[in-house]
Write a protein that holds these residues in place. Sequence first.
Motif, short mmCIF file in Angstrom:
data_model
loop_
_atom_site.label_atom_id
_atom_site.label_comp_id
_atom_site.label_asym_id
_atom_site.label_seq_id
_atom_site.Cartn_x
_atom_site.Cartn_y
_atom_site.Cartn_z
N CYS A 110 34.29 44.51 31.59
CA CYS A 110 35.13 45.49 31.03
C CYS A 110 35.40 45.24 29.50
O CYS A 110 35.43 44.01 28.97
N ALA A 111 35.38 45.92 28.56
CA ALA A 111 35.36 45.65 27.06
C ALA A 111 36.84 45.27 26.64
O ALA A 111 37.00 44.05 25.97
N ARG A 112 37.76 45.54 27.71
CA ARG A 112 39.33 44.81 27.32
C ARG A 112 39.32 43.52 28.19
O ARG A 112 40.00 42.73 27.49
N CYS A 113 38.86 43.75 29.44
CA CYS A 113 39.32 42.64 30.12
C CYS A 113 38.44 41.43 30.43
O CYS A 113 38.63 40.41 31.08
N GLY A 114 36.90 41.47 29.90
CA GLY A 114 35.87 40.97 30.20
C GLY A 114 35.34 40.94 31.72
O GLY A 114 35.27 41.89 32.09
N PRO A 115 34.85 39.96 32.10
CA PRO A 115 34.16 39.88 33.26
C PRO A 115 35.04 40.12 34.50
O PRO A 115 36.12 39.62 34.45
N VAL A 116 34.77 41.21 35.27
CA VAL A 116 35.77 41.71 36.36
C VAL A 116 34.81 42.13 37.68
O VAL A 116 33.84 42.45 37.59
N ALA A 117 35.50 42.24 38.72
CA ALA A 117 34.94 42.82 39.97
C ALA A 117 35.38 44.40 39.89
O ALA A 117 36.53 44.67 40.32
N ALA A 131 28.63 39.61 43.06
CA ALA A 131 29.68 38.89 43.33
C ALA A 131 30.15 39.04 44.86
O ALA A 131 30.88 38.49 45.48
N GLY A 132 29.69 40.35 45.39
CA GLY A 132 30.22 40.64 46.78
C GLY A 132 31.70 41.44 46.51
O GLY A 132 32.06 41.56 45.41
N VAL A 133 32.01 41.72 47.81
CA VAL A 133 33.25 42.35 47.84
C VAL A 133 34.43 41.21 47.60
O VAL A 133 34.59 40.28 48.36
N ARG A 134 35.47 41.51 46.85
CA ARG A 134 36.42 40.64 46.52
C ARG A 134 37.78 41.08 46.47
O ARG A 134 38.82 40.29 46.46
N ALA A 135 37.88 42.26 46.84
CA ALA A 135 39.20 43.03 46.95
C ALA A 135 39.09 44.33 47.70
O ALA A 135 37.84 45.05 47.74
N THR A 136 39.87 44.76 48.47
CA THR A 136 39.90 45.96 48.99
C THR A 136 41.23 46.89 48.96
O THR A 136 42.36 46.22 48.58
N PRO A 172 41.98 35.63 44.78
CA PRO A 172 42.45 35.18 43.53
C PRO A 172 41.81 35.72 42.17
O PRO A 172 40.56 35.55 42.21
N GLY A 173 42.56 36.08 41.23
CA GLY A 173 41.72 36.53 40.07
C GLY A 173 41.19 37.94 39.83
O GLY A 173 40.85 38.17 38.75
N VAL A 174 41.17 38.57 40.95
CA VAL A 174 40.97 39.95 40.84
C VAL A 174 41.82 40.89 39.94
O VAL A 174 41.47 41.69 39.19
N GLY A 175 42.94 41.01 40.29
CA GLY A 175 44.04 41.62 39.41
C GLY A 175 44.14 43.25 40.02
O GLY A 175 44.97 44.03 39.20
#
Length: 232
Positions: A27-34, A90-95, A119-122
């Motif tokens: 994301c341009a604002r948040c950087g690397p994300v899931a 990265a696979g599924v990190r949150a639902t 942790p770290g998904v947000g």
Amino acid sequence: MVSVVVSCPRCAGQVRPPDLMHPESRCARCGPVAPLNVPEHIGAEIMASVVERVAADAAPDRPGVPLWCPWPLPTGWTVTGVGWAGDDAAGVRATAVACAGPAPLEGGPADLVLVAEEPGVGLGARFAGMSGPDPGPELTEALTGPGAGHPEHVEPARIRVGGHPTPLWLVNSAADRSAYAGEARGMWLHAIAWPASAGHLLAEDVVLHDLSEWTPPELVYGAPSPYLHGRV
């Protein structure tokens, strides 16, 4: 093919897919994300496709992320959306599972979004409207607050998650909602309710079931959740 809307799990902004220069979604604002993937509609077939996607990511050395849903659903409630955060790399990190129904105290409509995440998904922090990505500082404040008997003491919501009694602690959130956070199966568990008074739903006998283990054919589906789709 299920049509999905992809957004940043932290700010709901646009996400760029991996490329030769960047191996991760960003994301341009948040950087690397899931990236958060939310089907535009909801129904039994769409739920089955998401369950298959989430279950396929589980492995003996990496337990899958649960899809928590109240079951049985509270009277008059329906499932209004489902989503997952992650990509092929990265696979599924949150639902996230969204439900809606009558508010428990004041009447009128209420909405609930349940998030399970590494942790770290947000993602849970995004729906709660708090700084993130994780609720650790918020939980520390809740756990070190005034003790029982103090007028400002807040008891945790106690629900059953996968058959186990699980406390969820009230954390700071935007004024139009109530947000609870805790831990289940080694991952963060968030419950965010709109309006704020709808959080009293968690004071009832709520039992959360993992839809990736078994999806009840009796689930009732409703109109897509505006909260899960980032429209409000």
